[in-house]
Design a protein around this motif. Structure first.
Motif, PDB file in Angstrom:
ATOM      1  N   ASP B  86       0.844  -1.204   0.000  1.00  0.00           N
ATOM      2  CA  ASP B  86       0.000   0.000   0.000  1.00  0.00           C
ATOM      3  C   ASP B  86       0.878   1.251   0.000  1.00  0.00           C
ATOM      4  O   ASP B  86       1.976   1.248   0.559  1.00  0.00           O
ATOM      5  CB  ASP B  86      -0.896   0.037   1.253  1.00  0.00           C
ATOM      6  N   SER B  87       0.355   2.320  -0.598  1.00  0.00           N
ATOM      7  CA  SER B  87       1.118   3.573  -0.559  1.00  0.00           C
ATOM      8  C   SER B  87       0.825   4.302   0.743  1.00  0.00           C
ATOM      9  O   SER B  87      -0.260   4.152   1.327  1.00  0.00           O
ATOM     10  CB  SER B  87       0.772   4.446  -1.758  1.00  0.00           C
ATOM     11  N   ILE B  88       1.801   5.067   1.186  1.00  0.00           N
ATOM     12  CA  ILE B  88       1.662   5.813   2.436  1.00  0.00           C
ATOM     13  C   ILE B  88       2.371   7.152   2.263  1.00  0.00           C
ATOM     14  O   ILE B  88       3.500   7.210   1.776  1.00  0.00           O
ATOM     15  CB  ILE B  88       2.227   4.989   3.629  1.00  0.00           C
ATOM     16  N   ALA B  89       1.652   8.231   2.582  1.00  0.00           N
ATOM     17  CA  ALA B  89       2.215   9.579   2.413  1.00  0.00           C
ATOM     18  C   ALA B  89       2.922   9.985   3.697  1.00  0.00           C
ATOM     19  O   ALA B  89       2.304  10.002   4.765  1.00  0.00           O
ATOM     20  CB  ALA B  89       1.098  10.560   2.073  1.00  0.00           C
ATOM     21  N   ILE B  90       4.201  10.262   3.573  1.00  0.00           N
ATOM     22  CA  ILE B  90       4.994  10.619   4.755  1.00  0.00           C
ATOM     23  C   ILE B  90       5.821  11.885   4.516  1.00  0.00           C
ATOM     24  O   ILE B  90       6.123  12.248   3.381  1.00  0.00           O
ATOM     25  CB  ILE B  90       5.940   9.465   5.186  1.00  0.00           C
ATOM     26  N   LEU B  91       6.147  12.529   5.617  1.00  0.00           N
ATOM     27  CA  LEU B  91       7.026  13.708   5.587  1.00  0.00           C
ATOM     28  C   LEU B  91       8.109  13.481   6.632  1.00  0.00           C
ATOM     29  O   LEU B  91       7.814  13.113   7.772  1.00  0.00           O
ATOM     30  CB  LEU B  91       6.217  14.955   5.928  1.00  0.00           C
ATOM     31  N   GLY B  92       9.344  13.687   6.211  1.00  0.00           N
ATOM     32  CA  GLY B  92      10.405  13.468   7.203  1.00  0.00           C
ATOM     33  C   GLY B  92      11.741  13.889   6.656  1.00  0.00           C
ATOM     34  O   GLY B  92      11.814  14.353   5.532  1.00  0.00           O
ATOM     35  N   THR B  93      12.784  13.683   7.425  1.00  0.00           N
ATOM     36  CA  THR B  93      12.676  13.340   8.835  1.00  0.00           C
ATOM     37  C   THR B  93      12.622  14.645   9.620  1.00  0.00           C
ATOM     38  O   THR B  93      13.204  15.638   9.216  1.00  0.00           O
ATOM     39  CB  THR B  93      13.871  12.503   9.306  1.00  0.00           C
ATOM     40  N   LEU B  94      11.887  14.618  10.745  1.00  0.00           N
ATOM     41  CA  LEU B  94      11.574  15.849  11.453  1.00  0.00           C
ATOM     42  C   LEU B  94      12.146  15.843  12.874  1.00  0.00           C
ATOM     43  O   LEU B  94      12.306  14.798  13.490  1.00  0.00           O
ATOM     44  CB  LEU B  94      10.056  16.028  11.506  1.00  0.00           C
ATOM     45  N   GLY B  95      12.403  17.039  13.372  1.00  0.00           N
ATOM     46  CA  GLY B  95      12.875  17.187  14.751  1.00  0.00           C
ATOM     47  C   GLY B  95      14.370  17.032  14.880  1.00  0.00           C
ATOM     48  O   GLY B  95      15.080  16.756  13.909  1.00  0.00           O
ATOM     49  N   ASN B  96      14.848  17.244  16.106  1.00  0.00           N
ATOM     50  CA  ASN B  96      16.295  17.279  16.325  1.00  0.00           C
ATOM     51  C   ASN B  96      16.912  15.924  16.661  1.00  0.00           C
ATOM     52  O   ASN B  96      18.036  15.644  16.287  1.00  0.00           O
ATOM     53  CB  ASN B  96      16.637  18.307  17.420  1.00  0.00           C
ATOM     54  N   GLY B  97      16.214  15.090  17.393  1.00  0.00           N
ATOM     55  CA  GLY B  97      16.782  13.810  17.818  1.00  0.00           C
ATOM     56  C   GLY B  97      17.609  13.948  19.093  1.00  0.00           C
ATOM     57  O   GLY B  97      17.858  15.058  19.575  1.00  0.00           O
ATOM     58  N   PHE B  98      18.008  12.794  19.636  1.00  0.00           N
ATOM     59  CA  PHE B  98      18.799  12.786  20.877  1.00  0.00           C
ATOM     60  C   PHE B  98      20.264  13.123  20.589  1.00  0.00           C
ATOM     61  O   PHE B  98      20.807  12.693  19.567  1.00  0.00           O
ATOM     62  CB  PHE B  98      18.724  11.407  21.545  1.00  0.00           C
ATOM     63  N   PRO B  99      20.926  13.865  21.493  1.00  0.00           N
ATOM     64  CA  PRO B  99      22.356  14.183  21.292  1.00  0.00           C
ATOM     65  C   PRO B  99      23.219  12.984  21.674  1.00  0.00           C
ATOM     66  O   PRO B  99      23.785  12.929  22.774  1.00  0.00           O
ATOM     67  CB  PRO B  99      22.571  15.372  22.238  1.00  0.00           C
ATOM     68  N   ILE B 100      23.325  12.034  20.766  1.00  0.00           N
ATOM     69  CA  ILE B 100      23.971  10.756  21.092  1.00  0.00           C
ATOM     70  C   ILE B 100      25.459  10.893  21.440  1.00  0.00           C
ATOM     71  O   ILE B 100      25.984  10.095  22.203  1.00  0.00           O
ATOM     72  CB  ILE B 100      23.790   9.711  19.955  1.00  0.00           C
ATOM     73  N   GLU B 101      26.113  11.929  20.899  1.00  0.00           N
ATOM     74  CA  GLU B 101      27.542  12.120  21.191  1.00  0.00           C
ATOM     75  C   GLU B 101      27.796  12.262  22.693  1.00  0.00           C
ATOM     76  O   GLU B 101      28.857  11.889  23.195  1.00  0.00           O
ATOM     77  CB  GLU B 101      28.064  13.370  20.473  1.00  0.00           C
TER      78      GLU B 101
END
Lengths: 301, 263
Positions: B86-101
């Motif tokens: 199935d098709s799926i409409a997406i927008l990304g990637t969004l936000g900052n994320g965790f500061p893994i360093e």
């Protein structure tokens, strides 16, 4: 084929604009849309000082649309002039700044500051935001108050002014006539329609402000009707908006009497909407052999 | 770069009552950072707004991205019916994320509650696989309602898992804070995502122990890209964008240092 339109002596490459408050100052959507392709970017409302806006939740979905009560959060005119205007100046599009305030003096303050900025082509005066308690809507729901503030702003404005009208009135043509009589150069309509949503599971309002302004495709017929009525009542140009999701919708507004159109809530649902509407209007003109987009304005009476 | 696209569903299954696990074929997986999210757009025109959903896992080799979400309304109910192809409409990637360093050389708590657990899979995977952290240093503490401990096996691959359940059916009876206390767990840094009461408790815990805590917040959103100002959180300092102590969760977050936000 001509897609250019003129409002109060200002020339626009096409009649497609962004609706204030849905597009920031273009920065966020410039990742998706080529701003050069738009007739104008109409900015988020700006006041003389920073406004914190309303508590959250500020947005809620409703059938075929949404409610919002952001409360005109904005960083104030100083930051706006330093950051947002220089950003928009990089693009080949017109800049229309939406101005908000709590008192007549607040509006005049912002209008005078913007008068020193030649890159700003027009000012849109927000007297119709339903989500702030002071100012704004208080000026937009009584014809005499609207007449007074329009007249005062007109005295101080260097750019042509667009009065943005509220649909939350008994007779929009009465408001439109008052603004025109006071010297408004153009009108934009409609702002959002006051609505409410209750979360039955939590038994509380879906929006912290209790009421919110409704926008989105569900309000389009109301907006088209008001644009048509207003076009019959005044001679000044109208920028039409309210639920425009496609070029077909935009053309409806032009036929009803709008000289230009703005895309609002649909930016959230499809960030490419503005550009697609520009292209879609051209396709329509080719299909029906329309040489000049101005032939469409008010063509259905 | 943010992109809206029509992607394809690779697979979908219900892994716990009303919790769905969907893999999507999209090149967005290659730019995704742990803690980021995507927006999914319902096809039903009466439910217009995009649904922000955290990224649970990525697989760059397969070109796939995984979301694990709870059916909470009409939009997510529609998504749960999507099947392979199935098709799926997406927008990304969004936000900052965790500061893994910041996790390097530290022992870190990854704390997830309920539907805040899915992003901990990608986060733990990146910490152990990409940053080479030892599983003992990736202390995953997760809170569930009951014995439906979805994603437990995935988390166990990438860290040391401690479980709390509200009804006491698995692990410590209580919440993630109870699980830390009763197991005597310690860490030098906290990454967390979950309901607001849990995030408030973590903020307090971090302050008491003098540990940096990062909280992934959620709020009703409209645009997802920072334009509408719908999803704001009160901040201690006036932030660079709003100048009024209102950071945008979608763009300035969703991950904030606990001491920055007033929750």
């Amino acid at each position: 084929m001509n897609t250019r339109v003129t409002i109060a002596g200002v020339d626009f490459k096409n009649p497609v604009m962004t609706a204030s408050g849905t597009f920031g100052s273009g920065m966020e959507y410039s990742e998706f849309v080529d701003l050069d392709k738009l007739g104008a970017v109409v900015t988020k409302g700006v006041a003389n000082v920073p406004w914190p806006g309303n508590p959250t939740p500020r947005v809620a979905e409703v059938y075929g649309g949404m409610l919002n009560a952001i409360g005109l959060q904005n960083p104030g005119i100083d930051v706006f002039l330093e950051r947002d205007i220089p950003f928009l100046k990089q693009y080949d599009t017109r800049i229309i700044v939406n101005v908000c305030g709590k008192t007549v003096e607040d509006y005049v303050d912002v209008v005078e500051r913007l008068g020193e900025e030649p890159a700003v082509s027009m000012l849109e005066i927000n007297v119709s935001c339903p989500n702030v308690k002071e100012g704004a809507i208080a000026f937009g729901q009584k014809a005499d108050a609207l007449y007074h503030i329009t007249q005062e702003i007109k005295k101080h404005a260097r750019q042509p002014i667009i009065m943005k009208l509220s649909p939350n009135v008994t007779d929009i043509t009465e408001m439109a006539r008052a603004a025109e009589a006071a010297g408004a150069d153009a009108l934009s309509l409609i702002n959002t329609i006051t609505g409410m949503k209750i979360d039955i599971h939590k038994r509380q309002f879906a929006i912290a402000n209790k009421t919110g302004g409704m926008s989105g495709p569900a309000i389009k017929p109301i907006a088209v009707r008001m644009v048509y009525q207003t076009a019959q009542a005044v001679k000044i140009p109208i920028i039409g908006m309210g639920g425009i999701a496609s070029a077909e919708d935009a053309i409806e507004f032009l036929l009803a009497g709008a000289t230009a159109v703005s895309i609002g809530a649909m930016n959230f649902i499809n960030p490419y909407t503005t550009e697609e509407v520009v292209e879609g209007i051209e396709d329509y003109m080719r299909r029906y052999g329309v040489e000049d987009v101005r032939e469409l304005i008010g063509a259905v009476r | 770069m943010k992109q809206k696209q029509n992607a394809r569903v690779i697979s979908q299954r219900e892994i716990a009552p009303q919790i769905f696990d969907m893999w999507i074929a999209t090149d967005l997986c290659r730019q995704a950072k742990p803690g980021q999210f995507i927006c999914i757009y319902p096809k039903n025109k009466s439910t217009l707004l995009p649904r922000p959903i955290s990224i649970c896992q990525t697989d760059s080799e397969r070109g796939a991205l995984r979301v694990v979400y709870r059916v909470a309304g009409q939009g997510t109910a529609e998504f749960s019916e999507y099947r392979e192809g199935d098709s799926i409409a997406i927008l990304g990637t969004l936000g900052n994320g965790f500061p893994i360093e910041e996790a390097k050389g530290k022992k870190v708590f990854l704390m997830g509650g309920g539907i805040g657990i899915p992003p901990m899979v990608e986060l733990s995977r990146v910490l152990t696989e990409s940053l080479g952290m030892a599983k003992e240093d990736v202390q995953i503490v997760v809170g569930y309602r009951d014995l439906e401990t979805f994603l437990k096996e995935d988390l166990e691959k990438y860290g040391t898992v401690t479980i709390a359940t509200e009804d006491g059916s698995v692990g410590t009876k209580g919440n993630v804070m109870d699980a830390i206390a009763s197991n005597g767990l310690t860490a030098d840094l906290i990454f967390s995502c979950g309901p607001m009461p849990m995030l408030r408790a973590i903020k307090r815990y971090g302050e008491e122990k003098g540990i940096n805590a990062y909280l992934s917040l959620e709020e009703h959103m409209a645009c997802g890209v920072g334009a509408c100002l719908g999803c704001v959180v009160k901040t201690k300092e006036a932030d660079h964008h709003s100048h009024v102590h209102n950071a945008r969760i979608c763009t300035d977050g969703p991950v904030f240092e606990a001491k920055e936000v007033d929750i």
